[in-house]
Motif scaffolding. Structure first.
Motif, PDB file in Angstrom:
ATOM      1  N   TRP A 361       0.839  -1.204   0.000  1.00  0.00           N
ATOM      2  CA  TRP A 361       0.000   0.000   0.000  1.00  0.00           C
ATOM      3  C   TRP A 361       0.870   1.249   0.000  1.00  0.00           C
ATOM      4  CZ3 TRP A 361      -1.062   4.335   2.910  1.00  0.00           C
ATOM      5  CH2 TRP A 361      -2.292   4.972   2.674  1.00  0.00           C
ATOM      6  N   TRP A 362       1.869   1.264   0.877  1.00  0.00           N
ATOM      7  CA  TRP A 362       2.738   2.434   0.952  1.00  0.00           C
ATOM      8  C   TRP A 362       3.599   2.600  -0.297  1.00  0.00           C
ATOM      9  CZ3 TRP A 362       2.048   6.479   3.699  1.00  0.00           C
ATOM     10  CH2 TRP A 362       1.410   6.384   4.943  1.00  0.00           C
ATOM     11  N   LEU A 363       4.026   1.478  -0.880  1.00  0.00           N
ATOM     12  CA  LEU A 363       4.809   1.561  -2.106  1.00  0.00           C
ATOM     13  C   LEU A 363       3.979   2.162  -3.235  1.00  0.00           C
ATOM     14  CD1 LEU A 363       7.555   0.899  -3.375  1.00  0.00           C
ATOM     15  CD2 LEU A 363       6.663  -1.359  -3.995  1.00  0.00           C
ATOM     16  N   GLU A 364       2.680   1.855  -3.244  1.00  0.00           N
ATOM     17  CA  GLU A 364       1.797   2.453  -4.246  1.00  0.00           C
ATOM     18  C   GLU A 364       1.625   3.952  -4.005  1.00  0.00           C
ATOM     19  OE1 GLU A 364      -1.361   0.562  -6.386  1.00  0.00           O
ATOM     20  OE2 GLU A 364      -1.620  -0.793  -4.688  1.00  0.00           O
ATOM     21  N   VAL A 365       1.404   4.334  -2.763  1.00  0.00           N
ATOM     22  CA  VAL A 365       1.194   5.751  -2.446  1.00  0.00           C
ATOM     23  C   VAL A 365       2.437   6.566  -2.811  1.00  0.00           C
ATOM     24  CG1 VAL A 365       0.859   7.398  -0.571  1.00  0.00           C
ATOM     25  CG2 VAL A 365      -0.522   5.310  -0.651  1.00  0.00           C
ATOM     26  N   VAL A 366       3.606   6.072  -2.403  1.00  0.00           N
ATOM     27  CA  VAL A 366       4.856   6.771  -2.737  1.00  0.00           C
ATOM     28  C   VAL A 366       5.035   6.828  -4.251  1.00  0.00           C
ATOM     29  CG1 VAL A 366       7.367   6.672  -2.563  1.00  0.00           C
ATOM     30  CG2 VAL A 366       5.965   6.181  -0.554  1.00  0.00           C
ATOM     31  N   GLY A 367       4.678   5.736  -4.920  1.00  0.00           N
ATOM     32  CA  GLY A 367       4.805   5.685  -6.369  1.00  0.00           C
ATOM     33  C   GLY A 367       3.922   6.697  -7.066  1.00  0.00           C
ATOM     34  N   LEU A 368       2.701   6.872  -6.577  1.00  0.00           N
ATOM     35  CA  LEU A 368       1.798   7.838  -7.198  1.00  0.00           C
ATOM     36  C   LEU A 368       2.249   9.279  -6.943  1.00  0.00           C
ATOM     37  CD1 LEU A 368      -1.688   6.188  -6.576  1.00  0.00           C
ATOM     38  CD2 LEU A 368      -0.355   6.271  -8.684  1.00  0.00           C
ATOM     39  N   VAL A 369       2.823   9.530  -5.764  1.00  0.00           N
ATOM     40  CA  VAL A 369       3.383  10.856  -5.491  1.00  0.00           C
ATOM     41  C   VAL A 369       4.541  11.134  -6.458  1.00  0.00           C
ATOM     42  CG1 VAL A 369       4.649  12.253  -3.807  1.00  0.00           C
ATOM     43  CG2 VAL A 369       2.683  10.894  -3.074  1.00  0.00           C
ATOM     44  N   PHE A 370       5.370  10.128  -6.644  1.00  0.00           N
ATOM     45  CA  PHE A 370       6.494  10.258  -7.575  1.00  0.00           C
ATOM     46  C   PHE A 370       5.988  10.505  -8.993  1.00  0.00           C
ATOM     47  CE2 PHE A 370       9.259   8.132 -10.712  1.00  0.00           C
ATOM     48  CZ  PHE A 370      10.424   8.865 -10.546  1.00  0.00           C
ATOM     49  N   TRP A 371       4.951   9.748  -9.387  1.00  0.00           N
ATOM     50  CA  TRP A 371       4.394   9.932 -10.730  1.00  0.00           C
ATOM     51  C   TRP A 371       3.858  11.350 -10.903  1.00  0.00           C
ATOM     52  CZ3 TRP A 371      -0.513  11.176 -12.565  1.00  0.00           C
ATOM     53  CH2 TRP A 371      -0.699  11.046 -13.946  1.00  0.00           C
ATOM     54  N   TRP A 372       3.106  11.851  -9.939  1.00  0.00           N
ATOM     55  CA  TRP A 372       2.569  13.207 -10.032  1.00  0.00           C
ATOM     56  C   TRP A 372       3.700  14.231 -10.152  1.00  0.00           C
ATOM     57  CZ3 TRP A 372      -1.667  15.689 -11.169  1.00  0.00           C
ATOM     58  CH2 TRP A 372      -2.903  15.012 -11.099  1.00  0.00           C
ATOM     59  N   TYR A 373       4.790  13.965  -9.452  1.00  0.00           N
ATOM     60  CA  TYR A 373       5.921  14.910  -9.495  1.00  0.00           C
ATOM     61  C   TYR A 373       6.513  14.966 -10.890  1.00  0.00           C
ATOM     62  CZ  TYR A 373      10.607  16.772  -8.860  1.00  0.00           C
ATOM     63  OH  TYR A 373      11.770  17.514  -8.996  1.00  0.00           O
ATOM     64  N   TRP A 374       6.886  13.797 -11.471  1.00  0.00           N
ATOM     65  CA  TRP A 374       7.572  13.839 -12.757  1.00  0.00           C
ATOM     66  C   TRP A 374       6.616  14.175 -13.903  1.00  0.00           C
ATOM     67  CZ3 TRP A 374       6.404  11.049 -17.034  1.00  0.00           C
ATOM     68  CH2 TRP A 374       5.798   9.794 -16.911  1.00  0.00           C
ATOM     69  N   TYR A 375       5.390  13.654 -13.836  1.00  0.00           N
ATOM     70  CA  TYR A 375       4.478  13.888 -14.957  1.00  0.00           C
ATOM     71  C   TYR A 375       3.992  15.334 -14.990  1.00  0.00           C
ATOM     72  CZ  TYR A 375       0.625  13.322 -18.248  1.00  0.00           C
ATOM     73  OH  TYR A 375      -0.212  13.446 -19.330  1.00  0.00           O
ATOM     74  N   SER A 376       3.695  15.895 -13.821  1.00  0.00           N
ATOM     75  CA  SER A 376       3.245  17.294 -13.787  1.00  0.00           C
ATOM     76  C   SER A 376       4.346  18.229 -14.270  1.00  0.00           C
ATOM     77  CB  SER A 376       2.791  17.687 -12.374  1.00  0.00           C
ATOM     78  OG  SER A 376       3.865  17.582 -11.452  1.00  0.00           O
ATOM     79  N   ASN A 377       5.602  17.910 -13.957  1.00  0.00           N
ATOM     80  CA  ASN A 377       6.709  18.725 -14.437  1.00  0.00           C
ATOM     81  C   ASN A 377       6.887  18.604 -15.952  1.00  0.00           C
ATOM     82  OD1 ASN A 377       8.191  20.211 -12.268  1.00  0.00           O
ATOM     83  ND2 ASN A 377       8.227  18.195 -11.334  1.00  0.00           N
ATOM     84  N   VAL A 378       6.650  17.390 -16.461  1.00  0.00           N
ATOM     85  CA  VAL A 378       6.725  17.189 -17.911  1.00  0.00           C
ATOM     86  C   VAL A 378       5.640  18.001 -18.617  1.00  0.00           C
ATOM     87  CG1 VAL A 378       6.319  15.495 -19.748  1.00  0.00           C
ATOM     88  CG2 VAL A 378       7.843  14.929 -17.855  1.00  0.00           C
ATOM     89  N   VAL A 379       4.438  17.967 -18.088  1.00  0.00           N
ATOM     90  CA  VAL A 379       3.324  18.704 -18.708  1.00  0.00           C
ATOM     91  C   VAL A 379       3.582  20.204 -18.645  1.00  0.00           C
ATOM     92  CG1 VAL A 379       0.860  19.241 -18.529  1.00  0.00           C
ATOM     93  CG2 VAL A 379       1.647  16.873 -18.278  1.00  0.00           C
ATOM     94  N   LEU A 392      -1.149  16.670 -22.253  1.00  0.00           N
ATOM     95  CA  LEU A 392      -1.966  15.951 -21.279  1.00  0.00           C
ATOM     96  C   LEU A 392      -3.005  15.083 -21.979  1.00  0.00           C
ATOM     97  CD1 LEU A 392      -2.937  15.586 -18.275  1.00  0.00           C
ATOM     98  CD2 LEU A 392      -4.490  17.492 -18.712  1.00  0.00           C
ATOM     99  N   LEU A 393      -3.723  15.655 -22.934  1.00  0.00           N
ATOM    100  CA  LEU A 393      -4.793  14.919 -23.615  1.00  0.00           C
ATOM    101  C   LEU A 393      -4.239  13.819 -24.513  1.00  0.00           C
ATOM    102  CD1 LEU A 393      -7.229  17.821 -24.563  1.00  0.00           C
ATOM    103  CD2 LEU A 393      -7.517  16.111 -22.764  1.00  0.00           C
ATOM    104  N   VAL A 394      -3.228  14.143 -25.308  1.00  0.00           N
ATOM    105  CA  VAL A 394      -2.702  13.158 -26.257  1.00  0.00           C
ATOM    106  C   VAL A 394      -2.095  11.967 -25.529  1.00  0.00           C
ATOM    107  CG1 VAL A 394      -0.950  12.744 -28.033  1.00  0.00           C
ATOM    108  CG2 VAL A 394      -2.341  14.824 -28.097  1.00  0.00           C
TER     109      VAL A 394
END
Length: 526
Positions: A361-379, A392-394
């Motif tokens: 559960w915690w590995l998923e939560v940390v993973g989603l925080v990490f994803w939001w960090y890198w993906y939001s910066n990419v966008v 974002l849409l494509v």
């Protein structure tokens, strides 16, 4: 001293007392509450088989080692007779659960069974749907003996038992052929190369500010990774729970932004109650889609624990669902984000965090925080808000063929409930179809165009599904069962036809209702 021999009445009496019992190879397995709470497949996947012979399902979804461990929970044997075990109706199918209240387990009536066929005249007498209760009822007595006796079924128990015996022999042939052995080099080797090329393509295009190309490559990576995550979620890669779960979390959560814990919990239920309007979350898509008129009743979902309300907005959307199908499916990934976060939030206080272990559960939560960090910066890094919105849409729309392909295998198939007498192979082949494609483009379907074989053998590595499908087709022919398959284009036509058919039935209902209102008010027809 040997195990006691229980009659069908003995099993029924103990279920009414609150025991969770199912039959496995002629033995009665009693599931203690501690096991129920931490079952990796979720509580519901067990509750759907209370009082039933679950041998085929258990052997399809579990390793030999896990099944050996189950033998420690045998409390009795039963006489299955030549025609097989005559099943009882699981309490969950009539809206009954045992939940904790004031520190004690009590029967809880969460929904009301609806036996009427007013919106689905084609439904058999065995069909039981659930509708919302006006109040939540706790009681010490629980369901009655009559309630867990299944209604008349349109199937022969003897015939279903014969299907089950033949399926067991088929399963032995699949194992003997070595089809559970994962082809790491020949199967996943090309897959990994494809993943790397998509990732490199997205990175290099982004560096050159080719943001559209970068978004397409990232979406393609997500599209392909989903198939690998699907295999891992079924323990179809290493066949080891912890190893497959760790890899799937890295790919799904850290790279893809989706919770694999949510997907496994949802998908397991889909597999055991495929296409059941009340129980299968994979066909519960109101207010946007209804693949059966049964949804006009505002059914209660035993998975989501809420009413699937058929309100004014739903009526409007369902009336044009065949026209909006591809538009909605193109944006389906955004809904998966919502479901992922909702699942992790709801399961935050589970005894072992979403039945996958606290660490998972915690590995998923940390993973989603990490994803939001890198993906939001990419966008944001695209520069202008227009380019950011485009990226974002494509990137999220490119994987949409996956969502279309998944529904092709089920939306046009039967949603009838044929009762607990129906065998595992009969139910899966009745509700599932394959999508025919050329081997050169099979990777676009992730191997899951062979859904019939996958539903019969969910732990089978997908690169072995084609070979196994030949055995399944022989089995279907021998047993007189339909092996449904159609091409991608014709399959899309079938799904759109199903959606249009339901929309047309809604239109007819509205016309009849309007005419009745006019008649009641004394308004003359034009």
């Amino acid at each position: 001293m040997g195990l006691p021999l229980w009659s069908r009445e003995d099993v029924a009496a103990r279920i009414l007392q609150g025991d969770v019992l199912f039959i496995l190879n002629g033995n009665v397995i009693r599931v203690p509450q501690t096991w129920l709470e931490v079952h990796p497949g979720g509580v519901l996947s067990i509750l759907h088989f209370v009082g039933r012979d679950a041998t085929d399902e258990v052997e399809a979804y579990h390793s030999d080692e896990t099944i050996r461990r189950m033998r420690g929970y045998i409390v009795a044997t039963v006489n299955t007779l030549p025609d097989g075990w005559r099943p009882l109706q699981p309490p969950i199918h009539i809206g009954w659960l045992r939940t904790v209240k004031d520190g004690n387990l009590e029967w809880h009536s969460e929904a009301t069974p609806d036996y009427s066929k007013e919106n689905s005249p084609e439904s058999p007498e065995s069909q039981i749907l659930l509708v919302k209760r006006e109040d939540i009822a706790f009681t010490a007595s629980g369901p009655s003996r009559d309630q867990i006796e299944p209604p008349p079924v349109p199937l022969s128990l003897k015939t279903q038992t014969e299907h089950s015996k033949a399926y067991k022999e088929l399963h032995k042939r699949v194992k003997a052929a070595g089809l559970y052995d994962t082809p790491f080099f020949t199967g996943y080797g090309p897959e990994v190369v494809r993943y790397i090329l998509c990732a490199i393509g997205s990175y290099l295009a982004y560096q050159r500010q080719w943001f559209f190309v970068s978004a397409v490559c990232l979406g393609a990576l997500w599209h392909q990774l989903v198939f690998f995550v699907h295999d891992l979620g079924h323990l179809g890669v290493t066949h080891h729970w912890a190893k497959d779960r760790i890899v799937s979390i890295i790919l799904a959560d850290w790279i893809g932004g989706l919770s694999v814990g949510w997907w496994v919990h949802n998908h397991n239920i889909h597999h055991v109650v495929t296409n059941h309007p009340t129980h299968d979350p994979d066909i519960q898509h109101l207010p946007f889609f209804a693949i059966s008129p049964a949804f006009f009743k505002s059914l209660y979902s035993s998975y989501y624990k809420r009413e699937l309300t058929f309100d004014t907005f739903s009526r409007y959307m369902v009336a044009v669902q065949h026209r909006l199908f591809y538009v909605i499916m193109s944006l389906a990934r955004f809904n998966l984000y919502r479901l992922s976060y909702e699942h992790l939030w709801v399961t935050r206080n589970d005894p072992i965090k979403a039945r996958g272990g606290r660490w998972a559960w915690w590995l998923e939560v940390v993973g989603l925080v990490f994803w939001w960090y890198w993906y939001s910066n990419v966008v944001r890094g695209c520069g202008t808000w227009q380019k950011s919105l485009m990226f974002l849409l494509v990137s999220n729309m490119v994987p949409s063929p996956l969502h279309v392909q998944i529904v092709l295998s089920h939306f046009s198939r039967s949603t009838a409930d044929l009762g607990p007498t129906e065998s595992f192979p009969h139910r899966q082949m009745r509700t599932t179809t394959d999508v025919i494609c050329h081997p050169s483009v099979a990777f676009l379907h992730g191997g899951l165009h062979l859904q019939v074989t996958h539903h019969l053998f969910p732990r089978l590595p997908r690169h072995n599904l084609l070979e196994a499908s030949y055995l399944v087709k022989d089995f279907a022919k021998e047993q007189g069962l339909e092996y449904a398959e159609f091409g991608f284009v014709s399959g899309n036509g079938e799904v759109c036809s199903t959606l249009k058919g339901v929309a047309d039935q809604l239109k007819i209902m509205d016309m009849v209702a309007s005419a009745e209102i006019k008649e009641a008010l004394g308004i003359k027809k034009d």
